[in-house]
Design a protein around this motif. Structure first.
Motif, mmCIF file in Angstrom:
data_model
loop_
_atom_site.group_PDB
_atom_site.id
_atom_site.type_symbol
_atom_site.label_atom_id
_atom_site.label_comp_id
_atom_site.label_asym_id
_atom_site.label_seq_id
_atom_site.Cartn_x
_atom_site.Cartn_y
_atom_site.Cartn_z
ATOM 1 N N VAL A 174 0.846 -1.202 0.000
ATOM 2 C CA VAL A 174 0.000 0.000 0.000
ATOM 3 C C VAL A 174 0.880 1.250 0.000
ATOM 4 N N PHE A 175 1.891 1.288 0.877
ATOM 5 C CA PHE A 175 2.792 2.443 0.924
ATOM 6 C C PHE A 175 3.549 2.611 -0.390
ATOM 7 N N CYS A 202 4.453 5.719 -5.134
ATOM 8 C CA CYS A 202 4.586 5.866 -6.595
ATOM 9 C C CYS A 202 3.642 6.931 -7.122
ATOM 10 N N ILE A 203 2.432 6.935 -6.613
ATOM 11 C CA ILE A 203 1.475 7.968 -7.022
ATOM 12 C C ILE A 203 1.986 9.334 -6.588
ATOM 13 N N LEU A 212 7.495 5.907 0.415
ATOM 14 C CA LEU A 212 8.499 4.938 -0.050
ATOM 15 C C LEU A 212 9.399 4.507 1.104
ATOM 16 N N ILE A 213 9.732 5.432 1.989
ATOM 17 C CA ILE A 213 10.529 5.090 3.169
ATOM 18 C C ILE A 213 9.743 4.137 4.063
ATOM 19 N N LEU A 214 8.460 4.405 4.244
ATOM 20 C CA LEU A 214 7.614 3.500 5.034
ATOM 21 C C LEU A 214 7.508 2.127 4.378
ATOM 22 N N ALA A 215 7.397 2.105 3.053
ATOM 23 C CA ALA A 215 7.334 0.828 2.337
ATOM 24 C C ALA A 215 8.621 0.043 2.539
#
Length: 121
Positions: free
Chosen positions: A16-17, A22-23, A36-39
């Motif tokens: 989800v992150f 990306c969006i 992205l850092i959370l992902a």
């Protein structure tokens, strides 16, 4: 069993992150790097293969790698993120978001603002 559920939950959150990040990389007024850092954090604990893919990605990886190496946020990115918070909150208010949503956004953006401002440049 519990560890498997934990890893699957982190993997789902990472996906989800990643999608939101990306969006956020292409949509104005939406920060992408934070997501992205959370992902990457989620994938570190759930899927090292996907984490490696993200870190080595041509467009998505540099900002995450830079964050991991220095913990710093460039001044331009700070300004963009803070402007995005104001724009997102204003848009939610303008389009009539319910009061609980506005309160949640306000608290979230306030916490993120404190975090971002206290990071080195």
């Amino acid at each position: 069993m519990r560890a498997t559920l934990y890893r699957q939950t982190l993997f789902a959150a990472g996906v989800v992150f990643l999608v939101v990040g990306c969006i956020g990389m292409v949509v104005p007024m939406m920060p992408g790097t934070v997501f992205l850092i959370l992902a990457a954090w989620c994938f570190t604990r759930s899927s090292p293969r996907i984490e490696a893919w993200l870190l080595n990605h041509r467009y998505l990886g540099p900002s995450v790698r830079r964050w991991r190496e220095t913990g710093a946020i460039p001044l331009v990115a700070k300004g963009f993120a803070l402007t995005s918070f104001v724009g997102s909150f204003s848009g939610a208010w303008y389009f009539g978001a319910p009061q609980p949503v506005l309160i949640a956004l306000g608290v979230l953006f306030a916490l993120l603002t404190v975090f971002i401002v206290t990071r080195p440049n």
